[in-house]
Design an enzyme around this catalytic site. Structure first.
Site, PDB file in Angstrom:
ATOM      1  N   SER A 151      28.244 -33.353 -14.620  1.00 58.21           N
ATOM      2  CA  SER A 151      28.691 -34.780 -15.025  1.00 58.21           C
ATOM      3  C   SER A 151      28.650 -35.623 -13.704  1.00 58.21           C
ATOM      4  CB  SER A 151      30.057 -34.697 -15.547  1.00 58.21           C
ATOM      5  OG  SER A 151      30.982 -34.149 -14.732  1.00 58.21           O
ATOM      6  N   GLU A 186      42.751 -29.677 -13.989  1.00 57.92           N
ATOM      7  CA  GLU A 186      41.869 -30.293 -15.003  1.00 57.92           C
ATOM      8  C   GLU A 186      42.357 -30.115 -16.503  1.00 57.92           C
ATOM      9  OE1 GLU A 186      37.794 -29.356 -15.370  1.00 57.92           O
ATOM     10  OE2 GLU A 186      37.240 -31.598 -16.094  1.00 57.92           O
TER      11      GLU A 186
END
Lengths: 462, 382
Positions: free
Chosen positions: B160, B243
């Site tokens: 990403s 996360e």
């Protein structure tokens, strides 16, 4: 901001868990089911001895002087053990509501047992073992009971007849008995769910198929994880509701109903998943799981299914009315147009009509719901969203009429009355101050609210 | 337990609010997965950094404010309330940064953290490989030691932000003989080195938010190793736990989304459709539940109860809630929901983006396995 329990609260809950491990094993729960009593006097005296039953009574009345935050983990522990008998009713309502009354001393010590009758059900749970029943603003003693064969043997249902009624204030630390029961039940449901998950996980570790423990299969893992997910995310809202109740927050009723809704949903999903993991055993009388499942199924419907919503909406109507009684700020008033005022009056009439003829309609419920749930304070936004209901209803009626779903006679009466009163209302509204029209609408809403409360209470006493 | 804000917290909230009100761009920025949007978002990050708002929970020496997690949540609430731009350096500030603080050397901290806070360096993520997705331990990209350098070879995918990012972080196999989870090393690597090819991948929405990265004899110095050699799995899992647990999707994002949903329902929803109003209420309660759960988790972290495998619960919860919020929105929107451009495009974009949630950062099926294995102690199946 600090979202955690203190040392005392945690230790007390751990102590209760230990007590229940010893004094309330599944064998006892089953025994109480099978002997038909639905209650264990021995366990009751242990709970009284530890101070659990009197947690919410003030120290001056011989209680522990706890708040809902102090009690919420205890309700949860009681659920983990599927404790039978009227422990929630006694602890969350009878003791705190009546501790300073003439009934108080015996309730606080646990020698007299109290249950509740505040949720509009025709049946009273635990009436057969209780000395008194707490209703809204009254206490019933000396009643006769007739067992109604409830599903949960640890929560015997009965119909009640006769008895002496004493009118008395029944506020539970500033919360209604109904809300106190809903809050306690939410935590109890979480405890039940936790234990159901443990039972199923234990079973999945030892039960083998295809040469492996079934817990090693992803289908089983995922069922179990999803149940845990629901339960874990019902906890924080439940603890928050306890906090709101303990400080008398404006959002207490909303927070309690949110907690009860989430905990009920979690408990139901958990019962389904854990039963599935148990397979055929899960469908037997022999498996202990049923003792927990049935209690979950009983409690998730009590203390706030449809009736909770009824009360809640009534309260929201009151809140809406109160807000309308309060004159708006100069900014707010500037933007109230004639249209909005007319819409408010119209909706007041629609509200009255619907409440009178049909019970409760979607719009009546929706608007105050949005006002309270989403803190919508702007009168114009409210008026506008209210106005949306009118064309919606007209369209709906038109479509239904085309499908032959409309009783023309009734529609005619309502429609003509509506048109006439709308025109009247419009003319009056044009010549009326906006504050006055707000107050009129508010009064109407109040009447509806009071009528709902009256009806609900009448249902619960009949 | 006291769920009211302290005076200090309220003051912090007001400070954040007034700064954001004065500084948030009036017009939404173009998507940060376009060249122009990326540059504009980097500018915004610089502005945040200049106001010391880019990494509020970091220590002051690295450009933060030393704010505790509660204040971080408050900042996030204000950030979403203000409608501020997405965080182009999310991978760095919220994922890698905390990991560097936990396992990095002092030299690495002073080298990487300030430029991360200022977004002078924007970070991409390079974990998955074509044959190491859910089975992340199946990583084949290699790092071979040559003197003071690692030589990197292999291919990463679904990286990403890698299309425009400056650096990436990833895990590479450094001991092919070791058991799968051992023998991996966490390495930081600039993306402009010779031997690196970045090939953008168009996402479902057409933007190139992720990429493939090919490493062909790429040379990076060994001081770019984060944590111990051959312990990269543990370092990566620490990052992944954070996360999944708290930082990736703060509750404010969903509180803001459900408030917009309620406004949308008020404006366009069919008020006679009680199934619809139930759905809106239900998802509103979910967002509120997620917010409360996070405050509870964060209080626990502040009191010394670190987040563990239950982080996986959060990831499932928010990702499925996000999809649900957008499904309901599109149901309300009706025919306009077919259009990719128009007054309601944000909901359509949001729907497409929400669909990635149950997949990235470990699919929800993997999360369910983690919960079953580590929280519920069910027997390992694989």
């Amino acid at each position: 901001m600090k979202f955690s329990f203190n040392e005392d609260q945690r230790l007390f809950a751990e102590g209760l868990r230990e007590l229940l491990n010893n004094e309330c094993p599944a064998t006892l729960v089953r025994e109480v089911w099978e002997d038909g009593s639905g209650h264990s006097p021995a366990l009751w005296s242990h709970l009284a001895g530890m101070g659990v039953l009197a947690m919410l009574a003030p120290e001056a009345d011989g209680g522990m002087g706890g708040t809902f935050v102090d009690a919420i983990l205890l309700f949860q522990e009681l659920g983990r053990a599927a404790v039978p008998g009227p422990v929630l009713e006694h602890m969350a309502v009878a003791v705190p509501a009546l501790s300073s009354s003439s009934f108080g001393a015996d309730l606080v010590s646990g020698t007299s047992i109290g249950t509740t009758w505040v949720d509009g059900s025709p049946y009273v749970a635990h009436a057969g073992v209780a000395n008194l029943i707490v209703g809204d603003g009254r206490v019933i003693t000396g009643f006769a009971t007739n067992d109604a064969h409830g599903m949960d043997g640890g929560r015997r249902l009965a119909t009640v007849s006769g008895g002496d009624i004493t009118s008395i204030r029944t506020s539970v630390l500033g919360v209604s008995p109904f809300d106190a029961m809903a809050l306690a039940s939410a935590a109890y449901l979480i405890g039940l769910s936790e234990r159901m998950i443990e039972m199923a996980a234990e079973y999945a570790r030892v039960r083998e198929q295809f040469g492996k423990p079934i817990g090693s299969f992803q289908a089983v893992k995922h069922l179990m994880s999803d149940a845990l997910l629901k339960v874990e995310f019902a906890k924080a809202p439940t603890y928050r509701a306890a906090f709101s109740a303990s400080i008398g927050a404006d959002t207490t009723v909303r927070d309690i109903s949110m907690a009860k809704a989430l905990a009920s949903e979690a408990a139901y999903r958990t019962s389904r998943s854990t039963m599935q993991v148990h397979g055929g055993i899960g469908y037997t009388w022999e498996a202990d799981l049923q003792l927990w499942m049935k209690k979950a199924w009983a409690i998730m419907r009590a203390h706030g299914d449809a009736t909770l919503l009824g009360y809640l909406f009534a309260l929201m109507l009151v809140a809406t009315a109160v807000r309308l009684f309060i004159p708006m700020s100069a900014d707010g008033r500037d933007v109230i147009t004639v249209v909005a005022a007319v819409a408010l009056v119209l909706i007041g009439l629609v509200t009255g009509t619907l409440a009178g003829l049909l019970g409760i309609g979607g719009g009546v419920v929706m608007v105050p719901a949005m006002v309270v749930f989403f803190s919508e304070l702007n009168v114009v936004a409210k008026g506008t969203s209210v106005a949306v209901i009118i064309p919606t209803s007209i369209m709906g009626t038109w479509r239904n009429w085309k499908a032959d779903n409309v009783d023309l006679r009734v529609a005619g009466i309502v429609g003509v009355a509506g048109i006439v009163s709308a025109i009247g209302g419009g003319i009056i509204a044009d010549h009326m101050s906006q504050d006055l029209s707000n107050i009129l609408f508010a009064s109407l809403v109040l009447v509806v609210a009071m009528r709902m409360i009256f009806d609900l209470r009448r249902d619960s006493t009949n | 337990m006291d769920l009211r804000e302290t005076a200090e917290e309220s003051a912090f909230r007001l400070e954040a609010r007034s700064w954001l009100e004065a500084n948030v761009p009036q017009e939404p920025l173009p998507s940060f997965d376009t060249a122009e949007g990326f540059a504009r978002h980097r500018e915004w990050e610089r502005k945040l950094y200049a106001g010391r708002w880019s990494a509020v929970s970091w220590p002051e020496q690295y450009g933060g404010r030393g704010a505790d997690y509660i204040k971080w949540l408050i900042f996030e609430e204000e950030y979403y309330r203000a409608g501020a731009p997405g965080r182009v350096n999310q991978n760095g500030i919220f994922l890698l940064g905390p990991t560097i603080m936990e396992v990095g050397t002092d030299a690495q901290k002073s080298r990487f953290l300030p430029t991360m806070a200022s977004s002078e360096i924007v970070w991409g993520q390079a974990w998955s490989e074509p044959n190491a997705g859910s089975d992340l331990a199946g990583i084949k990209s290699k790092a071979t030691r040559d003197g003071d350098d690692w030589i990197l070879n292999g291919q990463k995918i679904w990286a990403s932000r890698a299309v425009w990012a400056d650096w990436c972080f990833g895990i590479f196999r450094t001991d092919p003989e070791a058991e799968r989870h051992r023998g991996l090393t966490f390495i930081l690597c600039p993306l402009d080195l010779p031997g690196i090819t970045v090939r953008p991948i168009a996402q479902l929405d057409g933007d190139t938010g992720f990429a493939e990265i090919f490493f062909d004899d790429v040379r990076v110095p060994v001081e770019n190793t984060l944590g111990e050699v051959n312990k990269g799995w543990n370092v990566a899992m620490a990052t992944a736990g954070f996360e999944r647990g708290v930082s990736l999707r703060s509750p404010a994002r969903f509180s803001e989304a459900v408030n917009r949903l309620v406004a949308l329902w008020k404006r366009l929803g069919d008020k006679s459709d009680t199934a619809l109003s139930d759905a809106v209420t239900d998802v509103w309660m979910q967002a509120e539940g997620y917010r409360l759960h996070t405050y509870q988790t964060v209080t626990g972290m502040l009191e010394g109860r670190p987040i563990g495998a239950e982080a996986s619960l959060n990831k499932i919860f928010w990702s499925e809630m996000d999809v649900r919020i957008h499904e309901i929105a599109l149901q309300i929107i009706g025919p306009e929901a077919e259009r990719m451009e128009g007054p309601l495009e944000r909901w359509v974009d949001g729907f497409l983006f929400s669909l990635s949630g149950p997949i990235y950062a470990g699919t929800n099926e993997i999360q369910r396995n983690i919960i079953a294995d580590r929280v519920l102690q069910l027997p390992k199946g694989m």
